[in-house]
Design an enzyme around this catalytic site. Sequence first.
Site, PDB file in Angstrom:
ATOM      1  N   HIS A 118      22.469   5.738   0.753  1.00 24.04           N
ATOM      2  CA  HIS A 118      22.273   7.194   0.800  1.00 24.04           C
ATOM      3  C   HIS A 118      23.436   7.790   1.589  1.00 24.04           C
ATOM      4  CE1 HIS A 118      20.546  11.136   1.333  1.00 24.04           C
ATOM      5  NE2 HIS A 118      19.543  10.802   0.542  1.00 24.04           N
ATOM      6  N   ARG A 150      25.000   9.947  -6.393  1.00 23.20           N
ATOM      7  CA  ARG A 150      24.942   9.415  -5.031  1.00 23.20           C
ATOM      8  C   ARG A 150      26.008   8.348  -4.753  1.00 23.20           C
ATOM      9  NH1 ARG A 150      18.850   8.406  -3.191  1.00 23.20           N
ATOM     10  NH2 ARG A 150      18.644  10.664  -3.263  1.00 23.20           N
ATOM     11  N   HIS A 155      19.752   2.298   1.252  1.00 23.59           N
ATOM     12  CA  HIS A 155      18.612   3.179   1.012  1.00 23.59           C
ATOM     13  C   HIS A 155      17.661   2.647  -0.049  1.00 23.59           C
ATOM     14  CE1 HIS A 155      16.467   6.969   0.770  1.00 23.59           C
ATOM     15  NE2 HIS A 155      16.756   7.103  -0.515  1.00 23.59           N
ATOM     16  N   GLY A 181      12.773  14.146  -0.189  1.00 19.73           N
ATOM     17  CA  GLY A 181      13.172  15.063  -1.263  1.00 19.73           C
ATOM     18  C   GLY A 181      12.050  15.409  -2.215  1.00 19.73           C
ATOM     19  N   ARG A 191      20.479   4.722  -9.269  1.00 17.75           N
ATOM     20  CA  ARG A 191      19.280   5.536  -9.473  1.00 17.75           C
ATOM     21  C   ARG A 191      19.572   7.022  -9.258  1.00 17.75           C
ATOM     22  NH1 ARG A 191      15.125   7.511  -5.735  1.00 17.75           N
ATOM     23  NH2 ARG A 191      16.446   6.666  -4.091  1.00 17.75           N
ATOM     24  N   SER A 204       0.816  -1.221   0.000  1.00 17.44           N
ATOM     25  CA  SER A 204       0.000   0.000   0.000  1.00 17.44           C
ATOM     26  C   SER A 204       0.848   1.268   0.000  1.00 17.44           C
ATOM     27  CB  SER A 204      -0.944  -0.006   1.207  1.00 17.44           C
ATOM     28  OG  SER A 204      -0.190  -0.120   2.401  1.00 17.44           O
ATOM     29  N   GLY A 205       1.997   1.228  -0.715  1.00 11.52           N
ATOM     30  CA  GLY A 205       2.784   2.450  -0.930  1.00 11.52           C
ATOM     31  C   GLY A 205       2.307   3.153  -2.189  1.00 11.52           C
ATOM     32  N   GLU A 242      18.637  18.313  -6.503  1.00  6.95           N
ATOM     33  CA  GLU A 242      19.312  17.189  -5.835  1.00  6.95           C
ATOM     34  C   GLU A 242      20.489  16.717  -6.674  1.00  6.95           C
ATOM     35  OE1 GLU A 242      16.543  14.154  -4.565  1.00  6.95           O
ATOM     36  OE2 GLU A 242      15.372  15.599  -3.427  1.00  6.95           O
ATOM     37  N   ALA A 251       9.439   9.339   2.390  1.00  6.99           N
ATOM     38  CA  ALA A 251      10.188  10.048   1.348  1.00  6.99           C
ATOM     39  C   ALA A 251      10.247  11.534   1.682  1.00  6.99           C
ATOM     40  CB  ALA A 251       9.537   9.827  -0.014  1.00  6.99           C
TER      41      ALA A 251
HETATM   42  P1  FAD Z   1       6.590   1.105  -0.279  1.00  5.45           P
HETATM   43  O1  FAD Z   1       6.170   2.497  -0.302  1.00  5.45           O
HETATM   44  O2  FAD Z   1       7.752   0.721   0.484  1.00  5.45           O
HETATM   45  O3  FAD Z   1       5.372   0.173   0.033  1.00  5.45           O
HETATM   46  C1  FAD Z   1       5.550  -1.217   0.188  1.00  5.45           C
HETATM   47  C2  FAD Z   1       4.281  -1.821   0.735  1.00  5.45           C
HETATM   48  O4  FAD Z   1       4.328  -3.240   0.635  1.00  5.45           O
HETATM   49  C3  FAD Z   1       4.034  -1.536   2.208  1.00  5.45           C
HETATM   50  O5  FAD Z   1       2.663  -1.310   2.358  1.00  5.45           O
HETATM   51  C4  FAD Z   1       4.403  -2.850   2.895  1.00  5.45           C
HETATM   52  O6  FAD Z   1       3.763  -3.077   4.118  1.00  5.45           O
HETATM   53  C5  FAD Z   1       3.920  -3.817   1.844  1.00  5.45           C
HETATM   54  N1  FAD Z   1       4.492  -5.167   1.937  1.00  5.45           N
HETATM   55  C6  FAD Z   1       5.787  -5.541   1.876  1.00  5.45           C
HETATM   56  N2  FAD Z   1       5.877  -6.879   1.942  1.00  5.45           N
HETATM   57  C7  FAD Z   1       4.610  -7.350   2.058  1.00  5.45           C
HETATM   58  C8  FAD Z   1       4.052  -8.638   2.187  1.00  5.45           C
HETATM   59  N3  FAD Z   1       4.798  -9.751   2.230  1.00  5.45           N
HETATM   60  N4  FAD Z   1       2.706  -8.751   2.292  1.00  5.45           N
HETATM   61  C9  FAD Z   1       1.902  -7.658   2.286  1.00  5.45           C
HETATM   62  N5  FAD Z   1       2.390  -6.410   2.179  1.00  5.45           N
HETATM   63  C10 FAD Z   1       3.731  -6.268   2.059  1.00  5.45           C
HETATM   64  N6  FAD Z   1      12.336   8.272  -3.583  1.00  5.45           N
HETATM   65  C11 FAD Z   1      12.107   9.372  -4.326  1.00  5.45           C
HETATM   66  O7  FAD Z   1      11.855   9.274  -5.528  1.00  5.45           O
HETATM   67  N7  FAD Z   1      12.140  10.601  -3.734  1.00  5.45           N
HETATM   68  C12 FAD Z   1      12.391  10.773  -2.405  1.00  5.45           C
HETATM   69  O8  FAD Z   1      12.387  11.877  -1.916  1.00  5.45           O
HETATM   70  C13 FAD Z   1      12.659   9.626  -1.624  1.00  5.45           C
HETATM   71  N8  FAD Z   1      12.970   9.742  -0.301  1.00  5.45           N
HETATM   72  C14 FAD Z   1      13.108   8.602   0.440  1.00  5.45           C
HETATM   73  C15 FAD Z   1      13.329   8.721   1.817  1.00  5.45           C
HETATM   74  C16 FAD Z   1      13.405   7.586   2.600  1.00  5.45           C
HETATM   75  C17 FAD Z   1      13.641   7.713   4.085  1.00  5.45           C
HETATM   76  C18 FAD Z   1      13.251   6.315   2.014  1.00  5.45           C
HETATM   77  C19 FAD Z   1      13.309   5.065   2.851  1.00  5.45           C
HETATM   78  C20 FAD Z   1      13.074   6.194   0.642  1.00  5.45           C
HETATM   79  C21 FAD Z   1      13.001   7.326  -0.147  1.00  5.45           C
HETATM   80  N9  FAD Z   1      12.800   7.243  -1.520  1.00  5.45           N
HETATM   81  C22 FAD Z   1      12.593   8.364  -2.261  1.00  5.45           C
HETATM   82  C23 FAD Z   1      12.539   5.944  -2.150  1.00  5.45           C
HETATM   83  C24 FAD Z   1      11.019   5.773  -2.286  1.00  5.45           C
HETATM   84  O9  FAD Z   1      10.389   6.317  -1.160  1.00  5.45           O
HETATM   85  C25 FAD Z   1      10.617   4.317  -2.416  1.00  5.45           C
HETATM   86  O10 FAD Z   1      11.394   3.694  -3.400  1.00  5.45           O
HETATM   87  C26 FAD Z   1       9.153   4.218  -2.815  1.00  5.45           C
HETATM   88  O11 FAD Z   1       8.362   4.900  -1.874  1.00  5.45           O
HETATM   89  C27 FAD Z   1       8.725   2.775  -2.904  1.00  5.45           C
HETATM   90  O12 FAD Z   1       7.343   2.746  -3.112  1.00  5.45           O
HETATM   91  P2  FAD Z   1       6.622   1.353  -3.238  1.00  5.45           P
HETATM   92  O13 FAD Z   1       5.182   1.633  -3.401  1.00  5.45           O
HETATM   93  O14 FAD Z   1       7.309   0.533  -4.245  1.00  5.45           O
HETATM   94  O15 FAD Z   1       6.906   0.627  -1.837  1.00  5.45           O
HETATM   95  C1  SIN Z   2      16.329  12.326  -0.318  1.00  7.31           C
HETATM   96  O1  SIN Z   2      15.460  13.123   0.031  1.00  7.31           O
HETATM   97  O2  SIN Z   2      17.536  12.518  -0.199  1.00  7.31           O
HETATM   98  C2  SIN Z   2      15.901  11.027  -0.905  1.00  7.31           C
HETATM   99  C3  SIN Z   2      15.701  11.178  -2.332  1.00  7.31           C
HETATM  100  C4  SIN Z   2      15.702   9.849  -3.007  1.00  7.31           C
HETATM  101  O3  SIN Z   2      15.992   8.822  -2.401  1.00  7.31           O
HETATM  102  O4  SIN Z   2      15.422   9.847  -4.208  1.00  7.31           O
END
Ligand code: FAD
Ligand code: SIN
Length: 537
Positions: A244, A290, A351, A47, A386, A12-13, A115, A45
């Site tokens: 990171h 990075r 990261h 940035g 990336r 649910s991301g 960035e 997230a």
């Molecule tokens: P997530 O948002 O991680 O969602 C994963 C989901 O899957 C969650 O709901 C989790 O509970 C669920 N899940 C996992 N395994 C299971 C399972 N077995 N069964 C059921 N559910 C499960 N990227 C950018 O582009 N810009 C930014 O500024 C940035 N800043 C960041 C800052 C931080 C601190 C972090 C950690 C990452 C950042 N990133 C950024 C990277 C980016 O946030 C992630 O790559 C992105 O949000 C991933 O989205 P997603 O929907 O793929 O997964």
């Molecule tokens: C950050 O805000 O530095 C994270 C950005 C990213 O992971 O893309």
Amino acid sequence: MEVQSDYLVIGSGIAGLSFALESARSGTVAIVTKRDPQETSTNYAQGGIASVLDPEDQPELHIKDTLESGDGLCKEDVVKMVVREGPGRVQELIGLGVNFTRQSGPEKKLDLGMEGGHSRRRIVHAKDHTGQEVEKVLLERAREQPNITIYDNHMAIDLITKSKLIKRGIVISETRETCWGAYVLDVKTNQVKTFLARVTVLATGGAGKVYLYTSNPDIASGDGVAIGYRAGVKVANMEFVQFHPTCLYHPMAKSFLISEAVRGEGGILLDSKGNRFMEKYHPLKELAFRDIVARSIDLELKKSGDECVYLDISHKPAAFIKERFPHIYHTCLKYQIDITKEPIPVVPAAHYMCGGLLTDKNGLTNIDNLYAIGEVACTGLHGANRLASNSLLEALVFAKRAAKSASEDLAANRNIPLSKAPLWDSGSATDSEESVVVTHNWDEIRRFMWNYVGIVRTNKRLARARSRVQIIQEEIKEYYWNFIVTSDLLELRNLAQVAELIITCASLRKESRGLHYNLDYPHQDNEHWKRDTVIWI
Ligand code: FAD
Ligand code: SIN
């Protein structure tokens, strides 16, 4: 218990929710998510989202920056597609109600951040808590949709595929490998449920928890990659783990991220003596790609024996810092660090996973009816490293494309009855009283991955890591079959699987490129290695 829907979305991301919102127009959607729905990397997230929204910017420049960052391994057609479709997806987020930061003038133009590796200001953001704003709005919209049901505290265990059904004696007409849903653990009742669906989407995010120090939340245990790999999905480029450069160094802070946007607004990196060091390593200094900044910090720390370096933005006006970075300012203040007055102690931490389940341009894997989107996927956008803020962008673009493609699959097979699946069989498994084994193995994996498969690798370190992970995987196999599954045991099994995949890919690549740096092969070898590392069962 059995749940049936047209679409099963695991996660649910930003990726899972964006797909679900789009797909709810054509069918019923079940979202399973293993903790609270907002507990995602997306929610943390900072940035923002890279996108060409300024008339002074051009898609060609964003394409060029992405390709350069990817160090020869990006798929150019994918990069062009994502960059060109990105602005439309950002506008859709705004349409859903996401409140990005705007400039103060009468036109209220979007405020675009800077960035590392970007040649223009192009990061749309909500101050320094972009992910929280996006996640909140997407969840609100999903909860309003009658076609969407969210099952929180439900953890996917394994996929239900044609091969598995045949093994259990069920007659299947498909000739190709096909996915029919997943077995899912209801974490609160400890019951395993069968979720059947015509289309299944892995949107499970990354695997930062494979490493001892990570910016990722606890959910990031690489479940989707492990689940997909076990089902026969091709996995690619797992050696490219992004560290990171700047996470807060503080015993209580659990690797809190200090956004790259701080460097984008003029933050400089200093050693413990107050010397700026990035100019020794790259002309772009703190705003180099990075991988270069993280490796330079690693080298500085190894040379000096210090435990951290420092990121200093205190030369900027205090009012600007508090307005632009309220989340970072208040979090650091909790640890007695006033970033308007003093440098922030920082270290690199795991990261982002650039590799993952290999997909086509619509997020489809090599298994019919199975998609992978977001960080769990390897689409060809990121290559060997990336570019900052290209991850949320990728998730948005691929969620939309996958939803379109999946709705076409659905229209074609809507009248075919859903395959029957046997209920989960826990055999003679009993309750385990030895959860200490799980904790111990979990801890050991994260330590040896940090020490042996981190920012700088060698053949010897990789071999050591491989022998450790093999022993642990044997232990887990025994444990998994003898004891009733729990979320901790499932995560450990997935974590060990992902560690093994990273070690395998890193051992296969006999060169250094992007995020993969091996002292035994310090140079890039374009003749043999300008290609993906692809593995499957
Ligand atoms: P997530 O948002 O991680 O969602 C994963 C989901 O899957 C969650 O709901 C989790 O509970 C669920 N899940 C996992 N395994 C299971 C399972 N077995 N069964 C059921 N559910 C499960 N990227 C950018 O582009 N810009 C930014 O500024 C940035 N800043 C960041 C800052 C931080 C601190 C972090 C950690 C990452 C950042 N990133 C950024 C990277 C980016 O946030 C992630 O790559 C992105 O949000 C991933 O989205 P997603 O929907 O793929 O997964
Ligand atoms: C950050 O805000 O530095 C994270 C950005 C990213 O992971 O893309």
